[in-house]
Enzyme design. Structure first.
Site, short mmCIF file in Angstrom:
data_model
loop_
_atom_site.label_atom_id
_atom_site.label_comp_id
_atom_site.label_asym_id
_atom_site.label_seq_id
_atom_site.Cartn_x
_atom_site.Cartn_y
_atom_site.Cartn_z
N CYS A 150 -9.07 29.15 -82.09
CA CYS A 150 -9.81 27.80 -83.30
C CYS A 150 -10.08 29.57 -84.49
CB CYS A 150 -10.49 27.43 -82.91
SG CYS A 150 -11.86 28.07 -82.10
N GLU B 220 -6.01 23.07 -87.04
CA GLU B 220 -6.95 23.51 -86.14
C GLU B 220 -6.19 23.30 -84.92
OE1 GLU B 220 -9.46 20.76 -84.30
OE2 GLU B 220 -8.38 18.91 -83.78
N HIS C 294 -16.59 26.27 -82.12
CA HIS C 294 -14.67 25.38 -82.40
C HIS C 294 -15.55 25.74 -83.96
CE1 HIS C 294 -11.23 23.87 -82.57
NE2 HIS C 294 -11.79 22.75 -83.38
#
Length: 310
Positions: free
Chosen positions: A126, A197, A185
């Site tokens: 991420c 993402e 994240h």
């Protein structure tokens, strides 16, 4: 006899009437029905086509990776475009954290069995995707480090709480998860409740609906590329910061690799020997509420242009 003739006459009349009705019905059946007007048939087709087009348009919009709302800066829009170019690339744990921004082969995450093939997959995790997108957009390498470091970067211009949801967000803003603990994240907002993402091992970079439940921590907006005052870069791997300017004080955050940080001030404190150097200078990092030995800050042993802490 009269009754018989009467009955015969009645029967004959009935047969005549039936034959006449049958003939009329046959004639009606044989006569071609008027053809449906071309206009109604065309209208029905148009309605059906419109339904199909609407369905296709909706399905396409659901997965579109692009700037989906106005108002973002040019740099933020470029970051969105750079991230969207990576749609379909593998998520790979640790991917995107090489010496230069870009996809790299990943590592096995001991806590995730799905990462078994990550060392064979070229891609991003991420924060690796965020790093790459903003490096492409702004030049340089402004968002190094993991998701936690990016969320607390000195490049942050504005912060938004979880309670504000997506209302004030613009494309290019960074959404983060890890409320109540380290940020684990991070994703890039597209607008219209969508984000791009790199989510987890076994998946590919994709467009998702923004998830505001669970441990959503809020979002940040990245400032223009001009360096913030007091901005430096760390070096080395797995470097810990501390609550106080001392290695015996509690650890706060770990920098897994070179990371851009903002230094508020520096002071002389506990001498540290590491990497072949000895230095008693420590720097305070306001975004982390922590101290780091100047050994791991690129620059002179006593940093130029940084004031002395009280």
């Amino acid at each position: 006899m009269t009754m018989r003739r009467t009955a015969v006459a009645a029967a004959t009349a009935a047969l005549t009437l039936l034959a006449a009705w049958g003939g009329a019905h046959s004639a009606t059946a044989a006569t071609p029905a008027p053809a449906p007007a071309a206009k109604p048939a065309k209208a029905a087709k148009t309605v059906e086509t419109a339904k199909t087009e609407k369905t296709a348009k909706t399905a396409n919009a659901a997965g579109t990776c692009a700037v989906l709302a106005p108002g973002a800066s040019a740099v933020a829009e470029k970051a969105v475009a750079a991230a969207c170019e990576q749609i379909g690339v593998w998520y790979t744990w640790g991917g995107g954290h090489g010496p230069q921004p870009g996809p790299t082969y990943g590592q096995v995450d001991p806590s995730d069995p799905d990462s078994a093939h990550d060392p064979e997959r070229l891609g991003f995790d991420c924060s690796g995707l965020v790093r790459y997108a903003y490096a492409r957009a702004a030049g340089g390498d402004p968002l190094t480090g993991n998701a936690h470091h990016q969320f607390h970067s000195p490049r942050v211009q504005q912060r938004f709480t979880a309670a504000q949801a997506t209302g004030p967000l613009l494309p290019g803003d960074l959404l983060a998860w890890g409320s109540g603990g380290p940020i684990h994240h991070i994703a890039i907002y597209l607008g219209a409740g969508k984000m791009v993402e790199a989510r987890e091992s076994g998946t590919r970079i994709t467009v998702s609906d923004v998830r505001l439940d669970g441990d959503y921590a809020g979002a940040v907006r990245i400032a223009p590329p001009a360096a913030a005052p007091g901005t430096f870069s760390t070096w080395g791997t797995d470097v810990w910061t501390h609550r106080e300017p001392s290695t015996t004080s509690p650890r706060v955050h770990k920098f897994p690799g070179p990371t851009t940080v903002r230094i508020e001030c520096q002071k002389h404190a506990e001498p540290v020997t590491a990497e072949g150097y000895t230095n008693d200078a420590w720097s305070y990092l306001p975004e982390y509420g922590a101290w780091i030995t100047n050994i791991y800050i690129k620059g002179a042993a006593w940093l130029d242009g940084v004031r002395t802490c009280p």
